[in-house]
Design an enzyme around this catalytic site. Structure first.
Site, PDB file in Angstrom:
ATOM      1  CE  LYS A 233      -4.467  -1.486   1.930  1.00 52.48           C
ATOM      2  NZ  LYS A 233      -5.437  -1.565   2.846  1.00 52.48           N
ATOM      3  NE  ARG A 267      -7.862  -8.670   1.690  1.00 52.32           N
ATOM      4  CZ  ARG A 267      -7.542  -7.927   0.604  1.00 52.32           C
ATOM      5  NH1 ARG A 267      -6.787  -6.638   0.585  1.00 52.32           N
ATOM      6  NH2 ARG A 267      -7.854  -7.963  -0.521  1.00 52.32           N
TER       7      ARG A 267
END
Length: 286
Positions: A233, A267
């Site tokens: 991210k 995740r």
């Protein structure tokens, strides 16, 4: 910051279609985006055989859960309706379970209709980035389905969430939100609630790192499993002045910190490296 504890009977296990999955030791969830619009180019796929290959790779590398999503949640992405999500997801679920019948599949959706039909097709977990805020039917439907529910905090909506996100105290506000969602989910009959602080969803770089620094607060106060999703991210690649494609090392660093903070589910796009982080941190704790 609130410190009242909300007790659950099995905070370290979840019931996945009759299979009790222990989270006493952290597990890895492998991301499979059934779309060509993922922010990370290495995880874009639409062809069914590619989806099954990715599932097999994740499982062989140690993934416990496969998380299927048919919608990109990156800022500015085109919103896909429930019918199109189902057109993408249902064949993928059937194909994966045909090849890997023991696979535990999570579906990443904010639509109640998609949750219901994919669970009937064999999915075992619903992962909702809106925690029911984008579809009022979602939480009641999941309560009836009796599957684990991942509720994520997001300030705003995917299209606008990164336009000047603002908090007085990000840790307190995200925690209070999840406390309230837990109560709503319990009232709807959801037994297995998994909290996701929502890294990157309506947060600045500073907000994200404040949440990571205090991630242990969520496990302590909520007393439910906590999922951490920071794979490749912008909180990594913008800090390091690089790209999502070059953010694997930074992802592993933050996954390790999250594990030390007590997270239960990672995740990730890259399962092998995450599993190695789990094994190494487990050795340190032992």
């Amino acid at each position: 910051m609130k410190t009242n504890h909300i007790n659950t009977s099995h905070p370290l296990s979840i019931n996945c279609r009759g299979r009790l999955l222990s989270l006493a030791a952290p597990v890895v969830m492998g991301i499979i985006n059934v779309t060509n619009d993922s922010f990370y180019e290495g995880n874009r796929m639409r062809e069914l055989h590619h989806v099954v290959e990715k599932a097999g790779k994740h499982l062989s590398e140690g993934a416990t859960i496969l998380d299927l999503g048919a919608q990109s949640s990156r800022p500015g992405a085109t919103v896909v309706g429930p019918e199109e999500e189902l057109t993408r997801l249902l064949p993928a679920i059937h194909a994966i379970l045909h090849q890997y019948p023991e696979a535990i599949i999570s579906v990443d959706t904010w639509y109640a209709q998609v949750a219901e039909k994919t669970v009937h097709a064999g999915a075992a977990i619903i992962n909702d980035i809106s925690a029911g805020d984008l579809d009022a039917d979602m939480i009641p439907v999941v309560g009836k389905l009796q599957v684990p529910y991942i509720a994520m905090h997001m300030q705003g909506k995917p299209a606008t969430m990164q336009q000047n996100p603002n908090y007085e105290n990000v840790v307190r506000e995200v925690l209070d939100y999840l406390i309230q969602k837990l109560a709503v989910c319990r009232a709807a009959g959801i037994k297995d609630f998994i909290a996701d602080p929502g890294f990157g969803f309506g947060k600045t770089l500073a907000h994200n790192y404040a949440l990571m620094q205090h991630l242990h607060v969520f496990t302590t106060v909520l007393q439910t499993p906590v999922l951490t999703g920071i794979s490749r991210k912008s909180m990594i690649y913008r800090l390091l002045e690089t790209t999502p494609e070059a953010a694997l090392n930074g992802t592993t660093v933050l996954n390790t910190i999250a594990l030390q903070q007590g997270t239960h589910i990672l995740r990730v796009h890259d399962v092998k490296e995450a599993v190695e982080a789990v094994r190494i941190t487990a050795q340190l704790k032992s």
